[in-house]
Design a protein around this motif. Structure first.
Motif, PDB file in Angstrom:
ATOM      1  N   LEU A  76      49.960  37.177  75.587  1.00  7.75           N
ATOM      2  CA  LEU A  76      50.933  36.124  75.313  1.00  7.75           C
ATOM      3  C   LEU A  76      50.987  35.846  73.818  1.00  7.75           C
ATOM      4  O   LEU A  76      49.968  35.880  73.135  1.00  7.75           O
ATOM      5  CB  LEU A  76      50.539  34.833  76.030  1.00  7.75           C
ATOM      6  CG  LEU A  76      50.370  34.897  77.534  1.00  7.75           C
ATOM      7  CD1 LEU A  76      49.761  33.605  78.044  1.00  7.75           C
ATOM      8  CD2 LEU A  76      51.702  35.156  78.198  1.00  7.75           C
ATOM      9  N   ASP A  77      52.165  35.555  73.327  1.00  6.66           N
ATOM     10  CA  ASP A  77      52.362  35.204  71.934  1.00  6.66           C
ATOM     11  C   ASP A  77      53.237  33.959  71.918  1.00  6.66           C
ATOM     12  O   ASP A  77      54.374  33.989  72.409  1.00  6.66           O
ATOM     13  CB  ASP A  77      53.053  36.361  71.196  1.00  6.66           C
ATOM     14  CG  ASP A  77      53.276  36.078  69.735  1.00  6.66           C
ATOM     15  OD1 ASP A  77      52.437  35.394  69.125  1.00  6.66           O
ATOM     16  OD2 ASP A  77      54.309  36.529  69.201  1.00  6.66           O
ATOM     17  N   PHE A  78      52.683  32.841  71.412  1.00  7.96           N
ATOM     18  CA  PHE A  78      53.471  31.614  71.360  1.00  7.96           C
ATOM     19  C   PHE A  78      53.133  30.817  70.108  1.00  7.96           C
ATOM     20  O   PHE A  78      52.169  31.112  69.409  1.00  7.96           O
ATOM     21  CB  PHE A  78      53.299  30.776  72.636  1.00  7.96           C
ATOM     22  CG  PHE A  78      51.906  30.310  72.939  1.00  7.96           C
ATOM     23  CD1 PHE A  78      51.470  29.058  72.522  1.00  7.96           C
ATOM     24  CD2 PHE A  78      51.034  31.098  73.672  1.00  7.96           C
ATOM     25  CE1 PHE A  78      50.187  28.616  72.824  1.00  7.96           C
ATOM     26  CE2 PHE A  78      49.754  30.663  73.976  1.00  7.96           C
ATOM     27  CZ  PHE A  78      49.328  29.424  73.550  1.00  7.96           C
ATOM     28  N   GLU A  81      55.771  26.626  72.184  1.00  7.87           N
ATOM     29  CA  GLU A  81      57.014  27.383  72.357  1.00  7.87           C
ATOM     30  C   GLU A  81      56.670  28.854  72.604  1.00  7.87           C
ATOM     31  O   GLU A  81      56.047  29.502  71.758  1.00  7.87           O
ATOM     32  CB  GLU A  81      57.855  27.231  71.090  1.00  7.87           C
ATOM     33  CG  GLU A  81      59.147  27.951  71.094  1.00  7.87           C
ATOM     34  CD  GLU A  81      59.885  27.781  69.765  1.00  7.87           C
ATOM     35  OE1 GLU A  81      60.883  28.497  69.597  1.00  7.87           O
ATOM     36  OE2 GLU A  81      59.473  26.976  68.917  1.00  7.87           O
ATOM     37  N   MET A  82      57.067  29.365  73.754  1.00  6.69           N
ATOM     38  CA  MET A  82      56.789  30.755  74.117  1.00  6.69           C
ATOM     39  C   MET A  82      57.560  31.701  73.218  1.00  6.69           C
ATOM     40  O   MET A  82      58.746  31.513  72.983  1.00  6.69           O
ATOM     41  CB  MET A  82      57.170  30.993  75.586  1.00  6.69           C
ATOM     42  CG  MET A  82      56.712  32.305  76.139  1.00  6.69           C
ATOM     43  SD  MET A  82      54.926  32.299  76.249  1.00  6.69           S
ATOM     44  CE  MET A  82      54.623  33.980  76.614  1.00  6.69           C
ATOM     45  N   GLY A  83      56.854  32.711  72.718  1.00  2.00           N
ATOM     46  CA  GLY A  83      57.503  33.737  71.912  1.00  2.00           C
ATOM     47  C   GLY A  83      57.781  34.960  72.758  1.00  2.00           C
ATOM     48  O   GLY A  83      58.912  35.220  73.153  1.00  2.00           O
ATOM     49  N   SER A  84      56.723  35.696  73.086  1.00  2.14           N
ATOM     50  CA  SER A  84      56.888  36.913  73.878  1.00  2.14           C
ATOM     51  C   SER A  84      55.626  37.169  74.683  1.00  2.14           C
ATOM     52  O   SER A  84      54.606  36.512  74.492  1.00  2.14           O
ATOM     53  CB  SER A  84      57.167  38.111  72.952  1.00  2.14           C
ATOM     54  OG  SER A  84      56.053  38.332  72.101  1.00  2.14           O
ATOM     55  N   GLN A 104      50.784  30.407  64.986  1.00  6.53           N
ATOM     56  CA  GLN A 104      51.033  31.409  66.014  1.00  6.53           C
ATOM     57  C   GLN A 104      49.746  31.597  66.807  1.00  6.53           C
ATOM     58  O   GLN A 104      48.655  31.665  66.239  1.00  6.53           O
ATOM     59  CB  GLN A 104      51.447  32.730  65.380  1.00  6.53           C
ATOM     60  CG  GLN A 104      51.831  33.777  66.388  1.00  6.53           C
ATOM     61  CD  GLN A 104      52.437  35.005  65.724  1.00  6.53           C
ATOM     62  OE1 GLN A 104      52.568  35.083  64.513  1.00  6.53           O
ATOM     63  NE2 GLN A 104      52.801  35.974  66.541  1.00  6.53           N
ATOM     64  N   VAL A 105      49.896  31.692  68.119  1.00  4.40           N
ATOM     65  CA  VAL A 105      48.739  31.842  69.012  1.00  4.40           C
ATOM     66  C   VAL A 105      48.915  33.111  69.828  1.00  4.40           C
ATOM     67  O   VAL A 105      49.970  33.338  70.419  1.00  4.40           O
ATOM     68  CB  VAL A 105      48.618  30.630  69.965  1.00  4.40           C
ATOM     69  CG1 VAL A 105      47.452  30.803  70.925  1.00  4.40           C
ATOM     70  CG2 VAL A 105      48.502  29.331  69.186  1.00  4.40           C
ATOM     71  N   VAL A 133      43.811  25.550  72.960  1.00  6.84           N
ATOM     72  CA  VAL A 133      44.312  26.099  71.701  1.00  6.84           C
ATOM     73  C   VAL A 133      43.714  25.304  70.544  1.00  6.84           C
ATOM     74  O   VAL A 133      43.841  24.073  70.495  1.00  6.84           O
ATOM     75  CB  VAL A 133      45.857  26.023  71.647  1.00  6.84           C
ATOM     76  CG1 VAL A 133      46.374  26.510  70.304  1.00  6.84           C
ATOM     77  CG2 VAL A 133      46.465  26.840  72.780  1.00  6.84           C
ATOM     78  N   ASP A 134      43.079  25.997  69.615  1.00  9.45           N
ATOM     79  CA  ASP A 134      42.502  25.378  68.429  1.00  9.45           C
ATOM     80  C   ASP A 134      43.628  24.933  67.500  1.00  9.45           C
ATOM     81  O   ASP A 134      44.466  25.743  67.103  1.00  9.45           O
ATOM     82  CB  ASP A 134      41.593  26.381  67.719  1.00  9.45           C
ATOM     83  CG  ASP A 134      40.937  25.817  66.469  1.00  9.45           C
ATOM     84  OD1 ASP A 134      41.032  24.594  66.224  1.00  9.45           O
ATOM     85  OD2 ASP A 134      40.319  26.607  65.728  1.00  9.45           O
TER      86      ASP A 134
END
Length: 172
Positions: A85-87, A42-45, A133-134, A121-122
């Motif tokens: 990116l923050d998702f 899910e995309m955050g910002s 959070q990634v 993504v780990d």
């Protein structure tokens, strides 16, 4: 009496086998594909970062554009930038994986896809019902104002594309 017991045991065994096959069929895909189906991205910002040299060039270009008031306005040229990116990655399934490949799509202001990237993504330790959070840095992106970013854990992945997804390496 032995005949009845033998038939009953045979019938019970057949029933157990059929039940196991039905349960397996209802359980859906197993292995990496099945575990991967439980993950959601899910995309955050996002934020666009310009290098100092690029910021100076952009300022010089803006001055040159302002001086050329007689010329017609041209569409903005994409600047090569770094995007932060923050998702979130969620595990809503019962399976776990050490990592999943997330599809990142960059769409232009018109909504049409411009670029597609695969991000590893780990997800070690990400159990059912948990999320992480990634933060990811994407470099050399041809960005224009109005571009958008979308992340997803695609499912299913066609057999011919599985070589591009690291989590499927364990199945080979």
């Amino acid at each position: 009496m032995k005949r009845i017991e033998g038939r009953w045991l045979l019938g019970a065994f057949a029933f157990a086998v059929v039940t196991l096959f039905l349960l397996a069929a209802c359980a859906g895909e197993g292995g990496v594909s099945g575990a991967r189906a439980g993950y959601i991205a899910e995309m955050g910002s996002f934020s666009v970062v310009q290098a100092p040299a690029m910021a100076e060039e952009a300022a010089e270009d803006a001055e040159a554009d302002a001086a050329a008031t007689e010329e017609a306005a041209a569409p903005a040229e994409p600047a090569m930038v770094t995007v932060l990116l923050d998702f979130l990655i969620h595990n809503e399934g019962s399976g776990t994986l050490d990592g999943v490949t997330v599809d990142l799509t960059i769409a232009g202001p018109d909504g049409n896809e411009k670029e597609r990237h695969l991000l590893w993504v780990d997800t070690t330790g990400l159990t059912k019902g948990s999320q992480r959070q990634v933060a990811h840095e994407l470099t050399d992106v041809a960005y224009v104002e109005g571009d958008g970013f979308h992340v997803e854990v695609r499912h299913p992945i066609p057999m011919e594309e599985r070589g591009d997804y690291a989590e499927f390496d364990a199945e080979n």
